[in-house]
Design a protein around this motif. Structure first.
Motif, PDB file in Angstrom:
ATOM      1  N   GLY A  24       0.793  -1.213   0.000  1.00  0.00           N
ATOM      2  CA  GLY A  24       0.000   0.000   0.000  1.00  0.00           C
ATOM      3  C   GLY A  24       0.822   1.257   0.000  1.00  0.00           C
ATOM      4  N   TRP A  25       1.922   1.284  -0.734  1.00  0.00           N
ATOM      5  CA  TRP A  25       2.809   2.447  -0.709  1.00  0.00           C
ATOM      6  C   TRP A  25       2.252   3.650  -1.466  1.00  0.00           C
ATOM      7  CZ3 TRP A  25       7.819  -0.746  -1.812  1.00  0.00           C
ATOM      8  CH2 TRP A  25       8.190  -1.363  -0.630  1.00  0.00           C
ATOM      9  N   LEU A  26       1.055   3.526  -2.036  1.00  0.00           N
ATOM     10  CA  LEU A  26       0.473   4.645  -2.757  1.00  0.00           C
ATOM     11  C   LEU A  26      -0.475   5.447  -1.882  1.00  0.00           C
ATOM     12  CD1 LEU A  26      -0.224   2.914  -6.187  1.00  0.00           C
ATOM     13  CD2 LEU A  26       1.768   4.209  -5.459  1.00  0.00           C
ATOM     14  N   GLY A  27      -0.581   5.081  -0.582  1.00  0.00           N
ATOM     15  CA  GLY A  27      -1.508   5.777   0.304  1.00  0.00           C
ATOM     16  C   GLY A  27      -0.977   7.133   0.712  1.00  0.00           C
ATOM     17  N   THR A  28      -1.807   7.932   1.390  1.00  0.00           N
ATOM     18  CA  THR A  28      -1.411   9.250   1.858  1.00  0.00           C
ATOM     19  C   THR A  28      -1.552   9.325   3.355  1.00  0.00           C
ATOM     20  OG1 THR A  28      -3.652  10.089   1.558  1.00  0.00           O
ATOM     21  CG2 THR A  28      -2.128  10.345  -0.283  1.00  0.00           C
ATOM     22  N   ALA A  29      -0.707  10.135   3.981  1.00  0.00           N
ATOM     23  CA  ALA A  29      -0.753  10.303   5.425  1.00  0.00           C
ATOM     24  C   ALA A  29      -1.390  11.627   5.770  1.00  0.00           C
ATOM     25  CB  ALA A  29       0.664  10.232   6.007  1.00  0.00           C
ATOM     26  N   GLY A  30      -1.926  11.700   6.984  1.00  0.00           N
ATOM     27  CA  GLY A  30      -2.635  12.899   7.394  1.00  0.00           C
ATOM     28  C   GLY A  30      -1.751  13.896   8.095  1.00  0.00           C
ATOM     29  N   GLY A 328       3.414  -0.226   7.065  1.00  0.00           N
ATOM     30  CA  GLY A 328       2.013  -0.450   6.750  1.00  0.00           C
ATOM     31  C   GLY A 328       1.092  -0.012   7.875  1.00  0.00           C
ATOM     32  N   ILE A 329       1.493  -0.289   9.106  1.00  0.00           N
ATOM     33  CA  ILE A 329       0.712   0.130  10.269  1.00  0.00           C
ATOM     34  C   ILE A 329       0.593   1.649  10.323  1.00  0.00           C
ATOM     35  CG2 ILE A 329       0.703   0.241  12.796  1.00  0.00           C
ATOM     36  CD1 ILE A 329       2.082  -2.539  12.741  1.00  0.00           C
ATOM     37  N   LEU A 330       1.730   2.328  10.160  1.00  0.00           N
ATOM     38  CA  LEU A 330       1.734   3.790  10.278  1.00  0.00           C
ATOM     39  C   LEU A 330       0.954   4.459   9.150  1.00  0.00           C
ATOM     40  CD1 LEU A 330       5.410   4.350  11.455  1.00  0.00           C
ATOM     41  CD2 LEU A 330       3.315   4.451  12.828  1.00  0.00           C
ATOM     42  N   ARG A 331       1.018   3.883   7.967  1.00  0.00           N
ATOM     43  CA  ARG A 331       0.227   4.443   6.872  1.00  0.00           C
ATOM     44  C   ARG A 331      -1.270   4.328   7.168  1.00  0.00           C
ATOM     45  NH1 ARG A 331       4.051   1.751   3.709  1.00  0.00           N
ATOM     46  NH2 ARG A 331       5.544   3.172   2.756  1.00  0.00           N
TER      47      ARG A 331
END
Length: 409
Positions: A24-30, A328-331
């Protein structure tokens, strides 16, 4: 080791694109996340370098790859690492420093089971997530388990279940055990005895030896076990102690005509140093890196060899998969709040060089599996043959048993 691993986003690790997508490396963080995302990593680098040095290379490769693919939602992942020297007290000192001075959002690592238990208790007391990589004692996620502690590697119970299935097929009726006298060795022997007896009620145990970890006097140990004349031996020794035991055992004919079942001996960290003295026909768990041909492992192997010009050990896989799982957890959490991180970790699926795994919500144990096979010699070196991969989910007890084992929170 004391220091940081910070890898530029421009860095690359070829061949891991498939794993990147799977994680899931294409996700975004808040906005809740800081400019750098700091993870505290603690391990026994000076106490057992044969495992922890490849382990460090594995997690450094993971950091490189994560940051090359955008980090944690565009934030750079920074791993701040400390050496615990194999001592629970030093691990706790390091954990305090990492949390209070470095401001890490979670803790990861650990090798020895007693160190892992200390860090798990620290996580509970300080309400910070701890993702254990290597500590194998069942207590970590069961009798001493807590909301903030997770584990990557298959536990003693899981590996014992794999080995007991094979051991039950042997004609052996009398057994002896050799194991290091601390939490890991004690719990490994206890659970193997329980699981083997469930399959083979006719089995009896006629001798046991409990040498101090790292200080085995292998000659007298081998002599004492031989005197009991068991049909089979359970071995839990590893590292330099294993080398000494194999050499002294061979000298005294301890293993001749006897079946041996051995935790961890198929791992390259412990098999490689034996070279042409490697035992033959032992039933083991391990990592036959030369003979695994899957897209995920091929990608990992190529990236590791391209970077380090060496083959991976099991520690390499553990270090790599640990930090990838943490990322993955942090994302998913998109926050530094410990409760949000726990909620993100529970049930999280992640990819590893061995295939998909997940952290079970019921006990925070990963479903990562292990390879089971037999040892052999080939071209003057020890290898695993006749191996199969056992999914960790297939060797865990029923949920009702797990609930009874874990303390109420």
């Amino acid at each position: 080791m004391t220091g940081r691993a910070r890898v530029s986003r421009r860095a690359s690790a070829a061949g891991l694109g498939a794993l990147a997508v799977g994680l899931g490396w294409l996700g975004t963080a808040g906005a809740a996340l800081a400019a750098d995302i700091k993870v505290g990593e603690i391990n026994s680098y000076s106490a057992l370098p044969s495992f922890t040095e490849p382990y460090r290379k594995g997690w450094q490769l993971a950091v490189d790859e994560i940051n090359a693919h955008g980090g944690i939602g565009g934030k750079t992942l920074v791993v701040v690492s400390r050496d615990d020297a194999g001592k629970p007290g030093e691990a706790l000192t390091a954990a305090n420093e990492l949390v209070s001075r470095e401001g890490v959002v979670l803790l990861a690592g650990g090798f020895f089971s007693n160190v892992g238990l200390a860090l798990g208790d620290f996580a509970k007391q300080h309400r910070i997530v701890y993702v254990a990589g290597e500590p194998l004692t069942d207590a970590l996620v069961w009798s001493a388990g807590n909301r903030y502690t997770f584990r990557l590697r298959p536990s003693n119970y899981m590996q014992a279940a794999m080995l007991a299935e094979e051991a039950a097929k042997l004609p052996a009726k009398t057994w002896a055990s050799i194991a290091p006298n601390y939490e890991y060795g004690q719990s490994a022997v206890a659970v193997f005895k329980k699981l083997l007896s469930a399959r083979r009620p006719d089995v009896t145990w006629v001798a046991e030896q409990w040498p101090t970890q790292g200080k085995i006097d292998a000659g007298p140990v081998a002599q004492a076990i031989a005197a009991a004349k068991p049909d089979a031996i359970l071995n839990v020794e590893f590292g330099p102690d294993l080398v000494k035991l194999v050499r002294e055992g061979d000298t005294r004919g301890l293993f001749k005509g006897r079946s041996v079942v051995s935790f961890l001996t198929g791992e390259p960290e412990y098999l490689d140093p034996l070279k042409d003295e490697a035992p033959e026909g032992w039933i083991v768990t391990g990592y036959p890196w030369q003979a695994i041909h899957t897209p995920a492992h091929d990608a990992f192997l190529k990236a590791y060899q391209d970077r380090y010009h060496d083959h991976p050990r099991l520690g390499s896989v553990v270090g790599y998969a640990l930090i990838q799982a943490v990322a993955g957890i942090l994302r998913k959490a998109d926050s530094t709040d410990p409760e949000t991180i726990v909620a993100a970790a529970e049930g999280l699926g992640f990819d590893t060089p061995f295939g998909p795994a997940s952290f079970r919500a019921i006990d925070h144990q990963s479903t990562l599996g292990a390879f089971v096979g037999t040892t052999a010699r080939r071209d003057g070196a020890g290898v695993m043959e006749n191996f199969r991969y056992v999914d960790g989910a297939a060797v865990l007890p029923p949920d009702a048993d797990v609930k009874a084992l874990r303390p109420k929170e």
